[in-house]
Design a protein around this motif. Structure first.
Motif, PDB file in Angstrom:
ATOM      1  N   UNK A   1       0.836  -1.199   0.000  1.00  0.00           N
ATOM      2  CA  UNK A   1       0.000   0.000   0.000  1.00  0.00           C
ATOM      3  C   UNK A   1       0.872   1.250   0.000  1.00  0.00           C
ATOM      4  N   UNK A   2       1.953   1.227   0.755  1.00  0.00           N
ATOM      5  CA  UNK A   2       2.830   2.392   0.822  1.00  0.00           C
ATOM      6  C   UNK A   2       3.445   2.717  -0.538  1.00  0.00           C
ATOM      7  N   UNK A   3       3.667   1.699  -1.346  1.00  0.00           N
ATOM      8  CA  UNK A   3       4.249   1.936  -2.666  1.00  0.00           C
ATOM      9  C   UNK A   3       3.195   2.259  -3.722  1.00  0.00           C
ATOM     10  N   UNK A   4       1.961   1.794  -3.506  1.00  0.00           N
ATOM     11  CA  UNK A   4       0.938   1.963  -4.536  1.00  0.00           C
ATOM     12  C   UNK A   4       0.036   3.175  -4.328  1.00  0.00           C
ATOM     13  N   UNK A   5      -0.088   3.651  -3.094  1.00  0.00           N
ATOM     14  CA  UNK A   5      -0.966   4.798  -2.841  1.00  0.00           C
ATOM     15  C   UNK A   5      -0.201   6.098  -3.056  1.00  0.00           C
ATOM     16  N   UNK A   6      -0.595   6.849  -4.057  1.00  0.00           N
ATOM     17  CA  UNK A   6       0.135   8.084  -4.329  1.00  0.00           C
ATOM     18  C   UNK A   6      -0.391   9.223  -3.457  1.00  0.00           C
ATOM     19  N   UNK A   7       0.293  10.341  -3.509  1.00  0.00           N
ATOM     20  CA  UNK A   7       0.009  11.480  -2.651  1.00  0.00           C
ATOM     21  C   UNK A   7      -1.405  12.019  -2.850  1.00  0.00           C
ATOM     22  N   UNK A   8      -1.857  12.042  -4.094  1.00  0.00           N
ATOM     23  CA  UNK A   8      -3.186  12.571  -4.374  1.00  0.00           C
ATOM     24  C   UNK A   8      -4.277  11.683  -3.771  1.00  0.00           C
ATOM     25  N   UNK A   9      -4.125  10.377  -3.891  1.00  0.00           N
ATOM     26  CA  UNK A   9      -5.108   9.460  -3.316  1.00  0.00           C
ATOM     27  C   UNK A   9      -5.074   9.531  -1.793  1.00  0.00           C
ATOM     28  N   UNK A  10      -3.883   9.585  -1.223  1.00  0.00           N
ATOM     29  CA  UNK A  10      -3.738   9.701   0.228  1.00  0.00           C
ATOM     30  C   UNK A  10      -4.482  10.928   0.752  1.00  0.00           C
ATOM     31  N   UNK A  11      -4.308  12.056   0.059  1.00  0.00           N
ATOM     32  CA  UNK A  11      -4.978  13.282   0.481  1.00  0.00           C
ATOM     33  C   UNK A  11      -6.484  13.184   0.368  1.00  0.00           C
ATOM     34  N   UNK A  12      -6.960  12.545  -0.711  1.00  0.00           N
ATOM     35  CA  UNK A  12      -8.407  12.390  -0.890  1.00  0.00           C
ATOM     36  C   UNK A  12      -8.998  11.557   0.243  1.00  0.00           C
ATOM     37  N   UNK A  13      -8.303  10.489   0.640  1.00  0.00           N
ATOM     38  CA  UNK A  13      -8.794   9.640   1.727  1.00  0.00           C
ATOM     39  C   UNK A  13      -8.700  10.356   3.073  1.00  0.00           C
ATOM     40  N   UNK A  14      -7.634  11.109   3.267  1.00  0.00           N
ATOM     41  CA  UNK A  14      -7.492  11.885   4.502  1.00  0.00           C
ATOM     42  C   UNK A  14      -8.617  12.905   4.611  1.00  0.00           C
ATOM     43  N   UNK A  15      -8.919  13.544   3.496  1.00  0.00           N
ATOM     44  CA  UNK A  15      -9.995  14.532   3.444  1.00  0.00           C
ATOM     45  C   UNK A  15     -11.337  13.901   3.789  1.00  0.00           C
ATOM     46  N   UNK A  16     -11.515  12.614   3.441  1.00  0.00           N
ATOM     47  CA  UNK A  16     -12.796  11.943   3.629  1.00  0.00           C
ATOM     48  C   UNK A  16     -12.985  11.288   4.979  1.00  0.00           C
TER      49      UNK A  16
END
Length: 216
Positions: free
Chosen positions: A123-138
């Protein structure tokens, strides 16, 4: 990122395409570098390009062009329009979270809400910064991360009684942000033992006395 967009981790500069690695741990590592006062600006830029570029093709560029390439990467891939987190997500001009101090809460919150384990290597290698931020936002208000944000941004009501004001004050002190380098506010003994049961408190006090950190 729109629903019809393709998230391509590459960027074009002066007609050359540069393949990028924008996994969220790389971006968080960059933030650590950016806050390292022991590094010169040029060193930070070089280390950032090493983090994000999959090849060393950028090394053939002049220093000025490397700086422009990094600025492009930062503007397009890191400083996301959708995720001005401190001001947009929590509607506050003050810093309300820290990726290092709140790392455990963010990890617990992702696991609770999404079933996503941020410590998993894949997951650490596959989740990019944009997706991480979207999930954090949600993340919802029931998660540990958002609950701590609520405590940090809570103001003490004027009509609160002494006990309520004291409790809110203790919680705000307990979860207050210091510098991630370790400059967190000093806590009282009671605050250090918050959440412990009677047996855990006795053991904790005994350990402090044994270590010479508590007299009497």
């Amino acid at each position: 990122m729109g629903l019809t967009d393709f998230n391509s981790n590459q960027i074009s500069y002066k007609g050359v395409d540069y393949a990028l690695t924008m996994a969220f741990p790389y971006v968080l590592k960059y933030f650590e570098l950016a806050n390292d006062n022991g590094l010169a600006t040029a060193e930070k830029m070089q280390l950032a390009l090493q983090l994000f570029c999959k090849s060393d093709a950028y090394k053939h560029l002049s220093i000025d062009d490397q700086a422009e390439l990094f600025k492009l990467i930062f503007d397009k891939k890191i400083n996301l329009r959708e995720s001005k987190l401190a001001s947009k997500l929590f509607k506050s001009d003050k810093k309300t979270y820290d990726f290092e101090i709140d790392a455990g809460r963010i990890q617990a919150s992702f696991l609770m809400q999404y079933g996503v384990d941020l410590s998993d290597a894949d997951i650490r290698l596959s989740m990019d910064w944009e997706q991480f931020n979207a999930l954090l936002d949600g993340l919802n208000d029931n998660t540990p991360f958002r609950e701590v944000i609520r405590i940090r941004t809570t103001t003490v009501p004027d009509n609160a009684d002494a006990d309520a004001r004291n409790q809110i004050s203790k919680l705000k002190t307990l979860y207050a942000l210091g510098e991630s380098s370790g400059d967190e506010p000093e806590l009282t003994l009671e605050q250090q033992m918050a959440g412990m049961d009677r047996v855990e408190r006795i053991k904790y006090i005994a350990k402090l006395r044994k270590d010479g950190k508590l007299k009497g």
